[in-house]
Write a protein that holds these residues in place. Structure first.
Motif, mmCIF file in Angstrom:
data_model
loop_
_atom_site.group_PDB
_atom_site.id
_atom_site.type_symbol
_atom_site.label_atom_id
_atom_site.label_comp_id
_atom_site.label_asym_id
_atom_site.label_seq_id
_atom_site.Cartn_x
_atom_site.Cartn_y
_atom_site.Cartn_z
ATOM 1 N N ALA A 154 0.832 -1.209 0.000
ATOM 2 C CA ALA A 154 0.000 0.000 0.000
ATOM 3 C C ALA A 154 0.867 1.261 0.000
ATOM 4 O O ALA A 154 0.626 2.195 -0.760
ATOM 5 N N MET A 202 1.083 4.267 -2.866
ATOM 6 C CA MET A 202 0.748 5.652 -2.546
ATOM 7 C C MET A 202 1.937 6.583 -2.788
ATOM 8 O O MET A 202 1.797 7.629 -3.404
ATOM 9 N N SER A 232 -5.239 4.414 -3.356
ATOM 10 C CA SER A 232 -4.025 4.783 -2.612
ATOM 11 C C SER A 232 -3.552 6.171 -3.025
ATOM 12 O O SER A 232 -3.120 6.967 -2.184
ATOM 13 N N SER A 280 -4.065 -1.609 0.111
ATOM 14 C CA SER A 280 -4.151 -0.263 -0.478
ATOM 15 C C SER A 280 -4.677 0.700 0.582
ATOM 16 O O SER A 280 -4.050 0.840 1.632
ATOM 17 N N MET A 300 -4.769 0.213 4.707
ATOM 18 C CA MET A 300 -3.554 0.261 5.527
ATOM 19 C C MET A 300 -2.910 1.651 5.531
ATOM 20 O O MET A 300 -1.798 1.823 6.026
ATOM 21 N N LEU A 301 -3.596 2.624 4.948
ATOM 22 C CA LEU A 301 -2.971 3.942 4.801
ATOM 23 C C LEU A 301 -3.611 5.003 5.688
ATOM 24 O O LEU A 301 -3.386 6.194 5.512
#
Lengths: 297, 307
Positions: A145, A149, B192, B220, B223-224
């Motif tokens: 992830a 990002m 994301s 994605s 977990m952010l």
């Protein structure tokens, strides 16, 4: 050769090849042990490759290669999955299936590249992120992830080549870029056809059928608006002769670096963001949103 | 109607089968009887007591699966949830057929759940603080993320950015929706990337993971979060336990991929019981924007009452 020309050429070239190769045959080529690995491409595309190791946190994951090298007089950063050659090497490299520290190493190099204004070239070739106890313990999900990002915030051009297998999240973890190209016989999918067949029919031997349905080949993904172009391979696969493939890759890297270097960091990031935001298919108030709008009725 | 409704027998708690109890438990709706048998501890408990606790077993603290509507009701102030992007519908970009056509699978999921897709998203108030709230339904094709789910998460982020209010996403998902092939994978990138913009703008994002959350959803946006919360015992991970067992040919350790396991390994901020979830969210939202009128009084009240 311009990028547009390349796309057109690829489209023209593919149908002839398609008659010869089924999706399953392409997949077997993509997975073949004879297929050149990321390191084979790196050695032939760049000079003075210096490999850099480790995520500075836990360990060095040999399933991911990273480093810096020279390309036409400019320095570039390189990341890629490495499946390995001999059986022993393949075991050491976990068959290209990375642990979290592999993705964290890749991220470290992406940020290093940004600090020194080096474009990034990424080589995707993995069955997927490794499904194991330690991988989960060390946060496989967080690593994937975070890489995805952060890749949208790396202020240097990123060029991605899917050279063999593009296996799901493990591929995307180093697969976000301003340009994404696939080799003619590479595949890119959300799930392996074996796992897909197991889930759908409880029968992994029906994988060839699942592979067809998943639309995982380069021509499929070009048509669906996911990739920017197809890099042609020699008849029978890139392992027979790398030259044609290498010269196209060189031209693409050179052109992309040139055209993207003119952009401001903000333009670069906005365009990368918009590019991926377009990869969606849905209907809203009787209007269908789909990358190549003409293809859905 | 019987007094006692027996849910399907499960493994003994802590036993080898217990690991999958959460997954199997998904299929068990709390039945209509006055008494029910808990999926995990197998004790007979009074249904009303379970429901009062937000569908949590009073004996063993097992969190029964709840619907999207129940979750929205539990977390948002009454009558404040206003859904947006509710008209986005899935298409069939790959013309995918397995034993059924993908559009037929969608129709039957819609019929089963009364939902249009696997997530609902809207504006709401959480203890009088404005927020954007999104809730996943595991019952809708395993809560899987295809284009519509991805688009709704992205719209949720955009809305939170535009209103500058916190985003709260409550997930339960098996991962990517394979019927949408590469499009489902690309939703990992889209969501994301969108969360990245939220981080950049300094708008808080609280991710709440409920049982189970796996694959492309965990790997994605889930977990952010600025803060990541999970419900007790929720199974959370990348690969499902069966896939890992098949790969490594070993039995998995006790408690593997449970919320408490992730907490110990540093991938969650806290494990919060359902009954305290709303107050936890409200407190966090206030701590992220202490200047807010409602928050300044709430924060000082809490301070006064301390000790």
């Amino acid at each position: 050769m311009t990028e547009t020309k390349l796309k057109k050429n690829s489209k023209r070239n593919i149908p002839q090849q398609e008659n010869k190769l089924s999706v399953w045959e392409r997949l077997l080529l993509a997975r073949s042990q004879e297929r050149p690995t990321a390191m084979d491409f790196i050695q032939r595309l760049f000079t003075q490759f210096v490999e850099l190791h480790g995520d500075r946190n836990f360990r060095d994951d040999p399933s991911i290669l990273s480093g810096i090298a020279s390309f036409e007089g400019k320095s570039v950063a390189i990341i890629g999955h490495q499946k390995g050659k001999s059986f022993k090497d393949r075991v050491t490299r976990n068959f290209g299936m990375s642990h979290p520290e592999g993705y964290r190493k890749a991220l470290r190099i992406m940020r290093l590249a940004e600090r020194f204004h080096m474009p990034i070239v990424s080589f995707v070739d993995t069955p997927g992120a490794y499904p194991g106890i330690e991988a989960e313990e060390r946060g496989q999900v967080e690593a994937v992830a975070r890489n995805i990002m952060e890749a949208f915030d790396v202020k240097v051009p990123i060029i991605v080549f899917v050279i063999g297998e593009g296996g799901s999240g493990g591929a995307l973890a180093i697969g976000v870029g301003d340009r994404v190209y696939m080799l003619e016989n590479a595949v890119y999918s959300v799930i392996s056809p074996e796992a897909c067949a197991t889930i759908l029919w409880g029968d992994s031997t029906r994988a060839p059928e699942a592979a067809e349905r998943l639309q995982m080949t380069a021509p499929d993904l070009l048509r669906l608006g996911i990739i920017d172009g197809i890099v042609p391979e020699a008849e029978g696969g890139v392992h027979k002769d790398m030259n044609k493939t290498l010269s196209t890759m060189k031209a693409l890297i050179s052109e992309t670096i040139e055209s993207l270097s003119a952009k401001t960091p903000r333009e670069l990031l906005d365009e990368r963001y918009q590019k991926f935001q377009g990869m969606v298919a849905y209907r809203e108030n009787a209007r269908t949103h789909f990358p190549p709008a003409s293809l859905l009725t | 109607m019987g007094w006692l409704t027996r849910s399907k027998p499960q493994g003994t708690p802590g036993g080898p089968e217990d690991r999958t109890a959460g997954e199997a438990g998904r299929k068990v709706r709390i039945p209509e009887g006055l008494w029910i048998k808990c999926t995990v501890c197998r004790q007979i408990v009074y249904r009303k007591e379970v429901e009062r606790a937000g569908k949590v077993c009073p004996k063993c603290n097992y969190h029964f699966p709840i619907t999207v509507e129940e979750r929205i009701e539990q977390l948002s102030d009454p009558g404040t949830f206003e859904e947006f992007a509710g008209d986005i519908e899935p298409v069939d970009p790959l013309h995918f057929v397995d034993s059924h056509r993908y559009p037929d699978r969608i129709k039957s999921a819609q019929k089963k759940t009364g939902l249009k897709e696997a997530v609902r998203i809207g504006d709401c108030l959480i203890s009088a603080r404005p927020a954007v709230l999104g809730v996943f339904s595991f019952d809708f094709m395993g809560g899987s993320m295809g284009s519509v789910v991805g688009e709704k998460v992205v719209r949720g982020v955009e809305r939170a950015l535009e209103r500058r209010v916190p985003l709260v996403l409550v997930t339960s998902s098996g991962g990517a929706r394979m019927q949408e092939g590469i499009f489902s994978l690309m939703q990992m990138a889209r969501t994301s990337a969108a969360v990245g913009r939220l981080h950049e703008a300094g708008v808080p994002y609280i991710s709440v993971l409920s049982d189970p959350t796996f694959g492309g959803v965990t790997a994605s946006f889930a977990m952010l979060g600025d803060v990541i919360i999970a419900e007790p015992r929720s199974l959370i991970g990348f690969a499902g336990p069966r896939v890992i067992e098949q790969t490594i040919k070993q039995q998995l350790p006790e408690g593997f991929q449970r919320a408490e396991f992730l907490l110990t390994h540093g991938f969650l901020d806290m494990v919060v019981e359902r009954g305290r979830l709303k107050e936890t969210l409200a407190l966090l939202m206030c701590l992220f924007s202490p200047g807010d009128r409602i928050c300044s009084s709430a924060l000082s009240e809490a301070g006064d009452g301390g000790g």
